[in-house]
Write a protein that holds these residues in place. Sequence first.
Motif, PDB file in Angstrom:
ATOM      1  N   THR A   1       0.830  -1.202   0.000  1.00 30.60           N
ATOM      2  CA  THR A   1       0.000   0.000   0.000  1.00 30.60           C
ATOM      3  C   THR A   1       0.870   1.259   0.000  1.00 30.60           C
ATOM      4  OG1 THR A   1      -1.722  -1.149   1.233  1.00 30.60           O
ATOM      5  CG2 THR A   1      -1.819   1.250   1.212  1.00 30.60           C
TER       6      THR A   1
ATOM      7  N   ILE B   1       0.770   5.243   0.938  1.00 26.42           N
ATOM      8  CA  ILE B   1       0.027   6.243   1.710  1.00 26.42           C
ATOM      9  C   ILE B   1       0.646   7.605   1.417  1.00 26.42           C
ATOM     10  CG2 ILE B   1      -0.630   7.018   4.011  1.00 26.42           C
ATOM     11  CD1 ILE B   1      -0.508   4.122   4.928  1.00 26.42           C
TER      12      ILE B   1
ATOM     13  N   ASP C   1      -4.273   9.555   2.206  1.00 25.75           N
ATOM     14  CA  ASP C   1      -5.022   8.665   1.319  1.00 25.75           C
ATOM     15  C   ASP C   1      -4.165   7.465   0.939  1.00 25.75           C
ATOM     16  OD1 ASP C   1      -7.247  10.229   1.402  1.00 25.75           O
ATOM     17  OD2 ASP C   1      -6.892  11.237  -0.525  1.00 25.75           O
TER      18      ASP C   1
ATOM     19  N   LYS D   1      -8.162   3.753  -4.822  1.00 22.67           N
ATOM     20  CA  LYS D   1      -7.888   4.816  -3.867  1.00 22.67           C
ATOM     21  C   LYS D   1      -8.876   4.676  -2.719  1.00 22.67           C
ATOM     22  CE  LYS D   1      -8.708   9.790  -3.302  1.00 22.67           C
ATOM     23  NZ  LYS D   1      -9.094  11.048  -3.977  1.00 22.67           N
ATOM     24  N   ASN D   2      -8.361   4.437  -1.530  1.00 24.99           N
ATOM     25  CA  ASN D   2      -9.216   4.262  -0.338  1.00 24.99           C
ATOM     26  C   ASN D   2     -10.321   3.227  -0.611  1.00 24.99           C
ATOM     27  OD1 ASN D   2      -7.668   6.243   0.941  1.00 24.99           O
ATOM     28  ND2 ASN D   2      -9.069   7.895   0.344  1.00 24.99           N
ATOM     29  N   ASN D   3      -9.915   2.074  -1.221  1.00 22.74           N
ATOM     30  CA  ASN D   3     -10.804   0.934  -1.522  1.00 22.74           C
ATOM     31  C   ASN D   3     -11.811   1.230  -2.632  1.00 22.74           C
ATOM     32  OD1 ASN D   3      -9.596  -0.659   0.561  1.00 22.74           O
ATOM     33  ND2 ASN D   3     -10.897   0.369   2.074  1.00 22.74           N
TER      34      ASN D   3
END
Length: 284
Positions: free
Chosen positions: A190, A192, A254, A223-225
């Motif tokens: 991921t 961030i 994010d 982006k953010n699931n």
Amino acid sequence: MDIYSKMYSLTITFVILVSIFKANCDEPRDDFNSRLIALEKKLERQAVQIISLQKEVSSQENTIADLKEKVDAQDNDKKKMGSEILELKRKLLKQNRMIKHLLKLVKKAPIQQNDIVVDKNDDERAGDIQKVDKTIDKKKRFVLDTVETVAFEATIAGGNIAHHTHIDDKIVFETVSLNVGSGYHSKNGTFIAPVSGIYVFSTSVMMIGASTTDHEMHVIIEKNNAEIAGAYGNSKGAYEHSSVTATIDLQAGDAVAVTVERHQDITFYGDKLTSFTGFLLYAF
């Protein structure tokens, strides 16, 4: 006539006068002595005047020497000031060039201007238009900002293979070759965002058809699931390669990752043929 010429002239005059007095035998001796004494006193006075003139000349010569020294010093100061002025002109020219360069960079920076909302006054006779909202939001490229740029590159390296992944699984790119800003986390695959801005992300994945029961793959950059962009492939042979690039507006904090969207039991090949990369285009 200089001092020495005057002395010579006086001496000659004195000799002539003495000769005249001696030649005049009929003149009484007392008168002759009186005149002689008068001439001697006159010579003494003139000698005193000559000495005074010599002192005055010497004083004037010293004054001239002092003035010459002052003129030389002023000439040196003038030369020094000329050199300093030339150096200041060079610095000013350099600063002007730098200012022109910075102005060019500022002009190239993207500027977003919100619409200007106007409201007419009820009194039409006045004809005044008031601006009730005018907002200009200037976004500068990160090269002009104090924010350090952000960039990363991660792959599945060596002969590693991501076996039998399923829907909603994140693809973990464990080998990191670049991570400026420390935004990418290799343990969970991921990224961030450390700062707010516009980012560019790209992923390239290789599917091994012989190692999966489902010969199709569909991965996304999220982006953010939430899905942003996707890549699809159908393995008709042993391997299938697919890639996608997305430009995303992120706020600090994010999260962005590459995730399996559809199709079960997919296997991805490593050897740096499956990768995930991203960088900050410009910061807010």
